[in-house]
Design an enzyme around this catalytic site. Structure first.
Site, PDB file in Angstrom:
ATOM      1  N   TRP A 101       0.876  -1.189   0.000  1.00  0.00           N
ATOM      2  CA  TRP A 101       0.000   0.000   0.000  1.00  0.00           C
ATOM      3  C   TRP A 101       0.903   1.226   0.000  1.00  0.00           C
ATOM      4  O   TRP A 101       2.129   1.085  -0.020  1.00  0.00           O
ATOM      5  CB  TRP A 101      -0.953  -0.013   1.203  1.00  0.00           C
ATOM      6  CG  TRP A 101      -2.297   0.559   0.834  1.00  0.00           C
ATOM      7  CD1 TRP A 101      -2.740   1.829   1.026  1.00  0.00           C
ATOM      8  CD2 TRP A 101      -3.349  -0.127   0.141  1.00  0.00           C
ATOM      9  NE1 TRP A 101      -4.011   1.977   0.512  1.00  0.00           N
ATOM     10  CE2 TRP A 101      -4.408   0.795  -0.034  1.00  0.00           C
ATOM     11  CE3 TRP A 101      -3.511  -1.431  -0.345  1.00  0.00           C
ATOM     12  CZ2 TRP A 101      -5.603   0.467  -0.688  1.00  0.00           C
ATOM     13  CZ3 TRP A 101      -4.693  -1.770  -0.981  1.00  0.00           C
ATOM     14  CH2 TRP A 101      -5.722  -0.825  -1.146  1.00  0.00           C
ATOM     15  N   ASP A 102       0.296   2.410   0.009  1.00  0.00           N
ATOM     16  CA  ASP A 102       1.158   3.598  -0.073  1.00  0.00           C
ATOM     17  C   ASP A 102       1.768   3.962   1.278  1.00  0.00           C
ATOM     18  O   ASP A 102       2.441   4.978   1.406  1.00  0.00           O
ATOM     19  CB  ASP A 102       0.441   4.803  -0.707  1.00  0.00           C
ATOM     20  CG  ASP A 102      -0.841   5.199  -0.008  1.00  0.00           C
ATOM     21  OD1 ASP A 102      -1.146   4.618   1.054  1.00  0.00           O
ATOM     22  OD2 ASP A 102      -1.554   6.096  -0.517  1.00  0.00           O
ATOM     23  N   TRP A 103       1.528   3.143   2.300  1.00  0.00           N
ATOM     24  CA  TRP A 103       2.189   3.327   3.593  1.00  0.00           C
ATOM     25  C   TRP A 103       2.781   2.019   4.123  1.00  0.00           C
ATOM     26  O   TRP A 103       3.183   1.943   5.267  1.00  0.00           O
ATOM     27  CB  TRP A 103       1.221   3.889   4.645  1.00  0.00           C
ATOM     28  CG  TRP A 103      -0.183   3.356   4.508  1.00  0.00           C
ATOM     29  CD1 TRP A 103      -1.271   4.046   4.067  1.00  0.00           C
ATOM     30  CD2 TRP A 103      -0.647   2.017   4.780  1.00  0.00           C
ATOM     31  NE1 TRP A 103      -2.389   3.223   4.043  1.00  0.00           N
ATOM     32  CE2 TRP A 103      -2.035   1.986   4.481  1.00  0.00           C
ATOM     33  CE3 TRP A 103      -0.044   0.850   5.240  1.00  0.00           C
ATOM     34  CZ2 TRP A 103      -2.822   0.828   4.621  1.00  0.00           C
ATOM     35  CZ3 TRP A 103      -0.811  -0.299   5.383  1.00  0.00           C
ATOM     36  CH2 TRP A 103      -2.183  -0.304   5.075  1.00  0.00           C
ATOM     37  N   ASN A 151     -14.000   0.810   0.822  1.00  0.00           N
ATOM     38  CA  ASN A 151     -13.226   2.058   0.880  1.00  0.00           C
ATOM     39  C   ASN A 151     -12.989   2.590  -0.528  1.00  0.00           C
ATOM     40  O   ASN A 151     -12.276   1.960  -1.320  1.00  0.00           O
ATOM     41  CB  ASN A 151     -11.872   1.807   1.556  1.00  0.00           C
ATOM     42  CG  ASN A 151     -10.977   3.034   1.484  1.00  0.00           C
ATOM     43  OD1 ASN A 151     -11.202   4.021   2.176  1.00  0.00           O
ATOM     44  ND2 ASN A 151      -9.963   3.004   0.616  1.00  0.00           N
ATOM     45  N   GLU A 152     -13.631   3.705  -0.846  1.00  0.00           N
ATOM     46  CA  GLU A 152     -13.359   4.528  -2.040  1.00  0.00           C
ATOM     47  C   GLU A 152     -13.736   3.876  -3.375  1.00  0.00           C
ATOM     48  O   GLU A 152     -13.330   4.372  -4.436  1.00  0.00           O
ATOM     49  CB  GLU A 152     -11.879   4.980  -2.080  1.00  0.00           C
ATOM     50  CG  GLU A 152     -11.522   5.848  -0.877  1.00  0.00           C
ATOM     51  CD  GLU A 152     -10.133   6.457  -0.910  1.00  0.00           C
ATOM     52  OE1 GLU A 152      -9.918   7.433  -0.179  1.00  0.00           O
ATOM     53  OE2 GLU A 152      -9.269   5.953  -1.655  1.00  0.00           O
ATOM     54  N   GLU A 193     -11.661  10.970   6.095  1.00  0.00           N
ATOM     55  CA  GLU A 193     -10.233  10.758   5.799  1.00  0.00           C
ATOM     56  C   GLU A 193      -9.631  12.091   5.381  1.00  0.00           C
ATOM     57  O   GLU A 193     -10.199  12.785   4.540  1.00  0.00           O
ATOM     58  CB  GLU A 193     -10.030   9.783   4.626  1.00  0.00           C
ATOM     59  CG  GLU A 193      -9.842   8.346   5.000  1.00  0.00           C
ATOM     60  CD  GLU A 193      -9.299   7.505   3.830  1.00  0.00           C
ATOM     61  OE1 GLU A 193      -8.452   8.007   3.062  1.00  0.00           O
ATOM     62  OE2 GLU A 193      -9.751   6.365   3.692  1.00  0.00           O
TER      63      GLU A 193
END
Length: 811
Positions: free
Chosen positions: A122-124, A388-389, A486
């Site tokens: 993921w981006d983190w 989510n999204e 968010e």
């Protein structure tokens, strides 16, 4: 280096002796609470079945296979290979995205496997596509009948003004005939005991009992953190069946109601979006939860308690369990019940489109049924959310789908989230609301066929908002939304956290390590740009000192940005401006970290508080004055989560950066701060304020302010900067010092300064614990800060580890 592990197939096996006489039991099951993910299960070389969903429970009948000595095997397939194969075999239209962005260094086609979506990267977070047995395995042996699921749902019957419990029990009945018996429910503290005659039919089935709580008993409701107690009652349910087998079930029962209110607001188009708990509107304050580790077996109850307690200690009352991770373990929700943290619970679908072939849907239906039955007794869970999204992904066409083909994807979306997930949730749990996605326009999305044209519309539902290219100190860039679920900015974790996984050659902002750990495209540069707007960038010739300075500044910047944004959401709760407002929730992204890396988190991997978390303790305080500037006018609002109006004094102090003595002070008495509201309590042109204060200028002075009431009622002291700190005039490098002493189980730090010091930070390295305050503006010679240790330490250890930093230490 370790990628090969996830690309290989692995077999887990063991031999065990059966600890009971097999002949005495009608049915014996081998139960896996969690298998990650694709496996063939064998007992004594007989295939019992296959698994393909990390989020469901698997039970295999082994009555005819079990022996005195047994060999059990779990033959795993590589999740990465399986996902790729499922994608390759998928008939018809493509299911994007195929792969994550290259910066994430991840694996492809994660949307084709019912597994923790962020485990492919993921981006983190890293790409660690685990495979293994991630939850308990057990053997169950029983005669006649067996209890599979047990849940309790409290309902308040308005017409009777009485609490009622819906007690649902799901059984596997192995007897060939119905089994009759008596079920007794006992809640001693509420003088409630009721017995019911029941009959269990052969096969799997459920019984639902309605228990009326004794009207003369005073029921204490469960309240979110900061709004009341989290009272729970011990309940015993006894099943006495004619076959002679007795089951006794001990539970904790809580009483609370939840409503999601979406109704017209005078003076505003659209609908409200807020939660009412026990009939009271609650402003939702908190963050978003991601998995606490890439390897779930490392997440202990101590880990969970530390992170969740840190959320409560920062005045949070809610967390959103984000849809790209896992449905958390029972203990997570038990702790949230106990400390009053409300949970917005996503189903595990995130930032992708998903297949809707029969096998996939059957697997999802089993997953959703299991998770709702497992979790619905928890008062902490206030909302189910489908994904989510993913509504936004289709509406904004993230995946560049040609316009003529969009219809197919909308059909898939409705099939998965509405006709399957929503249908099961409404059938299994009528006690709490459901939304299909986040962000969503709620009822407006439903009206538009479950997919709104703009899920980010500020007049409906919730929004997600990220912007790294504008000035984050400028409140006008933020959406005056109904609910901010968010929003966030990145920072680096402390040097002591980074040090554990790096070597000296990595300690620079542009090292390979720093680039490798940053999984958000352009993230390190974005942080530099945000810092550069308001602070001088470090120029120290010593690369390690420069790296440490950069870490410090990223944390200062992140804390100040999210403070500005959150305060904007809080002061917008009671007003409508140009048709926008009535903001009733602020959940910043994100609470915790999955590894040691730059991210949006306020808690580092291991639980250490970043400066943002200390700021959150203040910007989420139950009573808070908030300042903002509009067209040269300074406005101060009184924000309150308290249940009663309070008369308070607003104290405003103006300091010149060059002196610890205030330039001028103002006390406005008899200010009414309204219960659960945000009201304007002060306004003055900044030029007038500065003119009254010995000709202060924007660059030479700073404003601080607080609210003080009776009986010790006091807000945190807040600050408002009149210019960027890189332009501040009169700031001098200070001599900071601290004495440390012990008092019972806590440690007292008495700080002294010789000049005003912005963003004073205490850091004791790897010693586990937290301070009472940190990253503060020090405008007095002395300040006392308390350190709460999470493990044994000493005055000597704290003294030798302590590093004090303020803004002018950055060179």
């Amino acid at each position: 280096m370790y990628r090969w592990i996830s690309l290989d197939n692995w077999t887990y096996s063991r031999t065990f002796k059966t600890p009971f006489d097999i002949r005495k039991w009608q049915k014996v099951n081998l139960v896996f609470e969690g298998v990650d993910t694709v496996a063939q299960i064998l007992l004594n070389n007989v295939t019992l079945g296959r698994t393909d969903n990390m989020f469901t429970r698997y039970s295999f009948d082994i009555s005819s296979v079990i022996q005195e000595v047994n060999c059990v095997e779990v033959r795993f397939l590589s999740a990465v290979s399986y996902a790729a194969e499922q994608s390759r075999c998928h008939k018809g239209h493509s299911i994007p995205p195929a792969c994550p962005p290259p910066v994430q260094k991840g694996e492809c086609h994660v949307n084709f496997i019912r597994k923790e979506q962020c485990s492919f990267s993921w981006d983190w977070g890293p790409s660690f596509p685990t495979q293994g047995i991630w939850k308990d395995v057990r053997i169950e042996a029983y005669n006649h009948y067996h209890l599979i699921y047990f849940s309790i749902t409290p309902l308040f019957v308005k017409s009777a003004q009485q609490w009622c419990l819906e007690v649902e029990s799901i059984f596997d009945v192995v007897s060939s005939k119905p089994i009759a018996g008596l079920v007794t429910v006992n809640i001693p503290k509420l003088q409630t005991q009721q017995s019911f005659s029941v009959k269990l039919q052969p096969g799997e089935g459920s019984i639902v009992l309605h228990v009326n709580i004794n009207k003369s008993a005073a029921v204490e409701a469960w309240w979110p953190n900061g709004h009341g107690k989290q009272t729970g009652y011990n309940m015993t349910t006894t099943f006495m069946m004619e076959a002679g087998c007795q089951i006794e079930k001990f539970s904790k029962v809580y009483f609370r109601t939840v409503e999601l209110i979406q109704e017209p607001i005078p003076g505003s188009p659209g609908l409200s979006f807020y939660f009412r708990i026990n009939g009271r509107p609650i402003f939702i304050k908190g963050s978003n939860w991601i998995p606490a580790d890439s390897f779930q077996d490392r997440v202990t109850s101590d880990t969970l308690r530390l992170l969740l307690k840190s959320a409560a200690d920062a005045n949070m009352n809610a967390l959103r369990v984000w849809g790209g991770g896992v449905y958390e373990q029972d203990e997570f929700y038990d702790i949230c019940d106990e400390i009053g943290i409300m949970i917005w619970q996503d189903f595990m679908f995130a930032c992708a489109l998903y297949p809707t072939n029969q096998n996939f849907l059957e697997s999802v239906r089993a997953e959703v049924t299991h998770q709702v039955r497992r979790l619905k007794s928890h008062p902490s869970i206030i909302l189910w959310s489908g994904n989510n999204e993913n509504e936004a992904a289709i509406a904004s066409n993230w995946f560049s789908i040609p316009y003529p083909d969009i219809g197919v994807y909308i059909k898939d979306y409705v099939t998965l989230y509405v006709k399957n997930i929503r249908e099961i949730v409404l059938c299994e749990d009528k006690s709490r609301p459901f939304v299909t996605s986040s962000p969503t326009n709620g009822l407006e999305s439903v009206k538009e066929g479950w997919l709104s044209r703009n899920p980010y519309d500020t007049h409906y539902g919730d929004t997600h908002f990220y912007d790294y290219s504008h000035d984050c100190w400028n409140w006008t860039m933020y959406p005056k939304t109904r609910f901010a679920s968010e929003y966030g900015f990145q920072s680096w974790p402390s040097f002591s956290t980074i040090e554990k996984v790096s070597s000296p050659e990595d300690w620079s902002y542009t090292s390979n390590f720093s680039l490798h750990r940053q999984h958000h495209e352009g993230g390190n540069i974005q942080m530099l740009q945000e810092i550069g707007r308001h602070f001088k960038l470090p120029q120290c010739p010593d690369p390690v000192k420069q790296f440490k300075d950069m870490i410090y500044l990223t944390q200062v910047m992140q804390a100040q940005c999210i403070k500005t944004e959150t305060e904007f959401y809080r002061f917008s709760q009671s007003e409508i401006i140009n048709g926008e407002g009535h903001t009733m929730g602020a959940l910043y992204w994100q609470l915790n970290d999955i590894w040691q890396a730059p991210s949006w988190a306020s808690l580092e991997y291991g639980g250490k508080w970043k400066l943002l978390h200390y700021f959150a303790q203040n910007f989420f305080a139950p009573l808070l004055p908030v300042a903002y500037e509009d067209k040269g006018m300074l406005h101060i609002y009184g924000v309150s989560d308290l249940h009663e109006d309070h008369k308070v004094t607003l104290r405003v102090t103006v300091h010149a950066w060059s002196s610890l003595e205030p330039v001028c002070t103002l006390a406005k008495e008899g200010v009414t701060v309204k219960a659960q509201s945000a009201v304007p309590i002060y306004k003055e042109p900044i030029c007038d304020l500065l003119g009254r204060c010995r000709n202060c200028t924007r660059e030479s002075c700073v404003i601080t302010f607080c609210l003080v009431g009776e009986d010790g009622l006091q807000s945190p002291r807040n600050h408002y900067f009149l210019s960027s700190l890189k332009d501040a005039v009169g700031l001098e490098k200070t001599q900071l010092s601290a004495s440390v002493s012990q008092q019972d189980g806590i440690y007292i730090f008495v700080l002294q300064t010789t000049a005003i010091a912005p963003f004073v930070t205490l850091d004791v390295g790897s010693i586990k614990g937290r301070f009472s305050d940190n990253g503060f503006l020090m405008t007095e010679k002395k300040k006392t800060v308390v350190f709460y240790p999470w493990e044994p330490t000493s005055v000597e250890e704290l003294k030798s580890s302590l590093i004090l930093t303020s803004l002018l230490d950055v060179v």
